[in-house]
Write a protein that holds these residues in place. Structure first.
Motif, short mmCIF file in Angstrom:
data_model
loop_
_atom_site.label_atom_id
_atom_site.label_comp_id
_atom_site.label_asym_id
_atom_site.label_seq_id
_atom_site.Cartn_x
_atom_site.Cartn_y
_atom_site.Cartn_z
N GLU A 2 0.75 -1.11 0.11
CA GLU A 2 -0.05 0.00 -0.02
C GLU A 2 0.63 1.46 -0.22
N ASN A 3 2.12 1.12 0.60
CA ASN A 3 3.00 2.57 0.77
C ASN A 3 3.45 2.43 -0.73
N VAL A 4 3.77 1.51 -1.51
CA VAL A 4 4.39 1.58 -2.80
C VAL A 4 3.25 2.14 -3.60
N ALA A 5 1.93 1.61 -3.35
CA ALA A 5 0.54 2.05 -4.51
C ALA A 5 0.57 3.33 -4.25
N ALA A 6 0.64 3.98 -3.11
CA ALA A 6 0.52 5.23 -2.85
C ALA A 6 1.45 6.31 -4.04
N GLY A 7 2.66 5.88 -4.36
CA GLY A 7 3.18 6.52 -5.28
C GLY A 7 2.74 6.50 -6.70
N TYR A 8 1.96 5.44 -6.90
CA TYR A 8 1.29 5.12 -8.25
C TYR A 8 0.07 6.17 -8.28
N HIS A 9 -0.45 6.30 -7.43
CA HIS A 9 -1.86 7.20 -7.36
C HIS A 9 -1.56 8.41 -8.04
N MET A 10 -0.29 8.92 -8.05
CA MET A 10 -0.14 10.32 -8.61
C MET A 10 -0.50 10.33 -10.14
N ARG A 11 -0.13 9.20 -10.77
CA ARG A 11 -0.10 9.08 -12.29
C ARG A 11 -1.51 7.99 -12.55
N HIS A 12 -1.69 7.17 -11.92
CA HIS A 12 -2.54 6.04 -12.48
C HIS A 12 -3.86 5.81 -11.51
#
Length: 264
Positions: free
Chosen positions: A102-112
């Motif tokens: 979930e921590n890593v996915a937080a980074g993806y939220h910016m673009r996807h």
């Protein structure tokens, strides 16, 4: 300053003042695609200030910053991030109560990430987006050697793994330039060697441009192709590790005048 044709990043004569104190003066940096640079210097030399300028955390008092020809000078940190500059911090800044993925996915939220309405209503688009981001997050965790910790609470992970998790989250923003602020801080010798292999793998496999600030001289000199040295807010050396170690001003900054030429 090293000449680089068609630079990815150009920092030109960057200066930052805090009242009457000049933390960084006329600092310049040119990076090409795929460069791996180490930024070193004694405590209080201006390294963190340089990182804060290059990531938009602080605006420069003077000078300019361009990424792939786009002028980012004075823009907000989120503009730097969306333009392709990601960073980690000296003090780990994870969402400790969330799982590693979930921590890593937080980074993806910016673009996807799905839009807010789909997320609130639990629409299929939001569920599909979440599955996609979990898959991508798991893939990145495998890249940094954390495949066995996907569902673990971030705050319960060993310190060295938390460091690598923060790098994975930064990579999830899909940067062109990754800034690592003292990534080996607080690590033991085994963890440091593992981290060195991870950074080498990221650099070679993903083709990223990397800049790291680090106090561990052996770590920097054995990993980076190019090294810059700042002291008292000024750039005093820029070259290969061998060239930098043979620079008298560097030896003086670290060891005191007349103490020798090797710093690592």
């Amino acid at each position: 300053m090293v000449e680089t044709p068609n630079p990815l990043l150009q920092g030109d004569k960057l200066t930052r003042r805090f009242g009457g104190v000049v933390a960084l003066s006329d600092y310049s940096l040119t990076l090409g695609e795929g460069d791996l640079l180490g930024l070193i210097g004694p405590n209080g030399a201006g390294k963190t200030t340089a990182f804060n300028l290059l990531s938009g955390v602080l605006p420069p008092s003077a000078g300019s910053i361009t990424l792939a020809g786009r002028n980012l000078t004075g823009e907000r940190p989120e503009v730097f991030a969306r333009s392709g500059i990601a960073r980690t911090f000296q003090n780990i800044r994870l969402f400790r109560d969330l799982s590693a993925w979930e921590n890593v996915a937080a980074g993806y939220h910016m673009r996807h990430g799905a839009n807010w309405l789909s997320t609130i209503l639990g629409l299929p688009a939001a569920r599909t987006s979440e599955r996609r981001m979990r898959d991508k997050a798991c893939s990145l965790m495998e890249t940094v050697g954390l495949a066995d910790f996907i569902d673990q609470r971030a705050g319960d992970m060993p310190y060295g793994h938390q460091r690598k998790l923060e790098i994975a989250r930064a990579l999830a923003t899909e940067p062109r330039l990754l800034l690592l602020d003292e990534p080996a801080a607080g690590m033991n010798a085994t963890e440091t060697e593992e981290l060195k292999r991870t950074i080498k793998s990221i650099h070679e496999e993903l083709g990223l441009t990397l800049v790291l600030v680090e106090h561990d001289m052996r770590f920097v000199m054995s990993l980076c192709r190019r090294v810059q040295v700042v002291n008292r807010g000024e750039l005093i050396a820029d070259g290969t590790p061998e060239e930098v170690q043979a620079t008298p001003a560097v030896a003086e900054a670290y060891l005191g005048k007349g103490r020798g030429k090797k710093v690592a």
